[in-house]
Design an enzyme around this catalytic site. Structure first.
Site, PDB file in Angstrom:
ATOM      1  N   HIS A 120       0.859  -1.190   0.000  1.00  0.00           N
ATOM      2  CA  HIS A 120       0.000   0.000   0.000  1.00  0.00           C
ATOM      3  C   HIS A 120       0.888   1.231   0.000  1.00  0.00           C
ATOM      4  CE1 HIS A 120      -4.169  -1.528   1.355  1.00  0.00           C
ATOM      5  NE2 HIS A 120      -3.526  -2.470   0.691  1.00  0.00           N
ATOM      6  N   LYS A 174       1.145   0.057  15.352  1.00  0.00           N
ATOM      7  CA  LYS A 174       2.557   0.013  15.772  1.00  0.00           C
ATOM      8  C   LYS A 174       2.892  -1.161  16.699  1.00  0.00           C
ATOM      9  CE  LYS A 174       3.958   3.549  13.486  1.00  0.00           C
ATOM     10  NZ  LYS A 174       4.747   3.275  12.283  1.00  0.00           N
ATOM     11  N   TYR A 209       4.094   6.870   9.935  1.00  0.00           N
ATOM     12  CA  TYR A 209       3.246   5.714   9.622  1.00  0.00           C
ATOM     13  C   TYR A 209       4.090   4.576   9.031  1.00  0.00           C
ATOM     14  CZ  TYR A 209      -1.029   3.225   8.250  1.00  0.00           C
ATOM     15  OH  TYR A 209      -2.028   2.293   8.126  1.00  0.00           O
ATOM     16  N   TYR A 244      -9.167   5.675   7.708  1.00  0.00           N
ATOM     17  CA  TYR A 244      -9.359   5.974   9.132  1.00  0.00           C
ATOM     18  C   TYR A 244     -10.412   7.070   9.220  1.00  0.00           C
ATOM     19  CZ  TYR A 244      -4.889   3.591   9.951  1.00  0.00           C
ATOM     20  OH  TYR A 244      -3.878   2.662  10.011  1.00  0.00           O
ATOM     21  N   PRO A 284      -4.289   0.429  19.004  1.00  0.00           N
ATOM     22  CA  PRO A 284      -4.048  -0.097  17.649  1.00  0.00           C
ATOM     23  C   PRO A 284      -4.086   0.948  16.533  1.00  0.00           C
ATOM     24  CG  PRO A 284      -6.220  -0.724  18.433  1.00  0.00           C
ATOM     25  CD  PRO A 284      -5.535  -0.049  19.574  1.00  0.00           C
TER      26      PRO A 284
HETATM   27  C1  PHB Z   1      -6.022  -4.058  10.864  1.00  0.00           C
HETATM   28  O1  PHB Z   1      -6.095  -4.308   9.651  1.00  0.00           O
HETATM   29  O2  PHB Z   1      -6.348  -4.868  11.765  1.00  0.00           O
HETATM   30  C2  PHB Z   1      -5.482  -2.704  11.275  1.00  0.00           C
HETATM   31  C3  PHB Z   1      -4.938  -1.874  10.306  1.00  0.00           C
HETATM   32  C4  PHB Z   1      -4.443  -0.623  10.665  1.00  0.00           C
HETATM   33  C5  PHB Z   1      -4.506  -0.222  11.988  1.00  0.00           C
HETATM   34  C6  PHB Z   1      -5.045  -1.062  12.975  1.00  0.00           C
HETATM   35  C7  PHB Z   1      -5.545  -2.311  12.619  1.00  0.00           C
HETATM   36  O3  PHB Z   1      -4.025   1.013  12.332  1.00  0.00           O
END
Ligand code: PHB
Ligand code: APR
Length: 394
Positions: free
Chosen positions: A72, A297, A385, A201, A293
């Site tokens: 990505h 990280k 990130y 997000y 989460p």
């Molecule tokens: C996930 O795909 O579980 C996931 C992806 C990004 C995040 C947290 C969880 O920041």
């Protein structure tokens, strides 16, 4: 029994460390409390930083990740009816992330360990580290009603937040730092095509949401819920309805819903223990630190601990640099606190926490505007990130 390094825990930290040590010719034994199936049953985040992916390749377990993982080069943040794309590739001069589930990472590492013939004990009960400040510590454990002892040079505590390793260090030798957030993430895994090809997000007045995925046919979605929420209270239908209320209209309209194949609530916590070592015991991954989460990280910071310890032990055994062992914690904590800060910052900017004052909420909204609407802001976001480079061990 005798070995050079005893690794407590067969999660991603323990398995990746075992694989790297094996590549370096350093003997190690893994002691895991539960079965391999139980370990594989844990559903966790799936965004791998460049450094983690390179470590998996160095460990000789990157083949399926490179074949099936999705590269990505961007992700989106949706807020106040806007969608802003963070172009990771452009903003970091070529860095990207790989979307590949932690379950698959763990499976690849487990398969590689079996293939390498290294010794692992699953369902090892009452694992106990001993003589941590002596020249040669040892570990005892019980299996099938018998007690066993393994003498070793070092012990790697990869046994997660609730493990025995951190608890084996005298409390007066440790300092703990913690923030428990008033809320959690209700996550759903579904065999449905992802609503968007990149992660989205969402910062919404009703609460945070995240659109993620495991593959082109398997989606992972989250919504922020209250601390008192129980997963039993959330039917699939209620989950999908709430998710749609928080998504931008065009995404809500094309969201394909389906039966959840996994549904759980993860608490949100920031936690760090200092130092991350005591005598011949090193703490790695969730045994030493936890992040909310939001910034993905957890696994990536665990990987940087594994990189640091495996690099130090390679020099300890290969060049007699036993002086480096005492530097482990100091080196790890620089990156640990960077991951903690980024995860805390992303969480506060994107979530509506009930203990955030109205003034703080205005500040976070202003911060979100700044970081999304300026090139320099997006650059800072992108650099954190994809993850900062690992420190060279000299
Ligand atoms: C996930 O795909 O579980 C996931 C992806 C990004 C995040 C947290 C969880 O920041
Ligand atoms: N004895 C032996 N094994 C133990 C003990 C014990 N006393 N206590 C815990 N374990 C095992 C657990 O069963 C688990 O398999 O240690 C392992 C720890 O694995 P994780 O909790 O996954 O921690 P870690 O390997 O550091 O991985 C961190 O996993 O939890 C996620 O978000 C986190 O992505 C991050 C990653």
């Amino acid at each position: 029994m005798k070995t050079q390094v005893v690794i407590i825990g067969a999660g991603p930290s323990g398995l990746l460390l075992g694989q790297l040590l094996n590549k370096q010719g350093i003997e190690n034994i893994i002691l895991e409390r539960v079965t391999p199936e139980y370990v594989l049953g844990r559903i966790r985040a799936g965004v791998l930083e460049q450094g983690f992916a390179d470590l998996m390749r160095k460990a000789g377990v990157g083949e399926r990740m490179d074949r099936e993982g999705e590269v990505h080069d961007g992700f989106e943040i949706a807020y106040n009816g806007k969608r802003v794309r963070i172009n990771l590739n452009e903003l970091t001069d070529g860095d990207t992330v790989i979307v590949y589930g932690q379950t698959e990472v763990t499976r690849d590492l487990m398969d590689a360990r079996v293939k390498s013939g290294q010794y692992s004990v699953y369902e090892a009960r009452n694992v106990q580290p001993h003589d941590l400040t002596e020249e040669h510590p040892y570990v005892t454990y019980e299996k099938d009603g018998e007690t066993f002892r393994i003498d070793c040079d070092y012990i790697a505590g990869c046994d997660g937040f609730y493990g025995v390793s951190r608890k084996s260090i005298p409390a007066e030798c440790l300092k703990e730092y913690e923030r428990v957030y008033p809320g959690g993430w209700l996550g759903v895994l579904a065999e449905t095509p992802p609503v968007n090809p990149e992660l989205v997000y969402v910062c919404h007045d009703r609460g945070f949401a995240l659109c993620s995925m495991r593959s082109k046919t398997r989606s992972r979605y989250y919504i922020q819920v209250g601390s008192a929420d129980k997963v039993e209270q959330w039917s699939d239908e209620a989950f999908w309805d709430e998710l749609k209320r928080r998504l931008p209209e065009e995404l809500a309209a094309k969201l394909i819903t389906g039966k959840s194949i996994e549904k759980s609530i993860a608490p949100m916590r920031s936690f760090v223990v200092e130092p991350m070592q005591y005598g011949k015991l090193f703490l790695l991954g969730d045994a030493a630190h936890i992040v909310p989460p939001t910034g993905a990280k957890g696994l990536n910071t665990a990987a940087s601990d594994v990189y640091t310890l495996s690099s130090i032990l390679e020099k300890v055994y290969g060049e007699g640099r036993s002086d480096l062992a005492s530097k482990y914690s100091e080196i790890c904590l620089r990156r640990v606190w960077d991951g903690e800060r980024f995860s805390w910052w992303m969480s506060n900017m994107l979530h509506k926490f009930e203990d955030t004052s109205e003034f703080e909420r205005k500040i976070y909204n202003s911060e979100l505007e700044f970081f999304l609407n300026t090139e320099s802001g997006r650059k800072v976001l992108a650099q954190q990130y994809v993850g900062l480079p690992y420190d060279a061990i000299e």
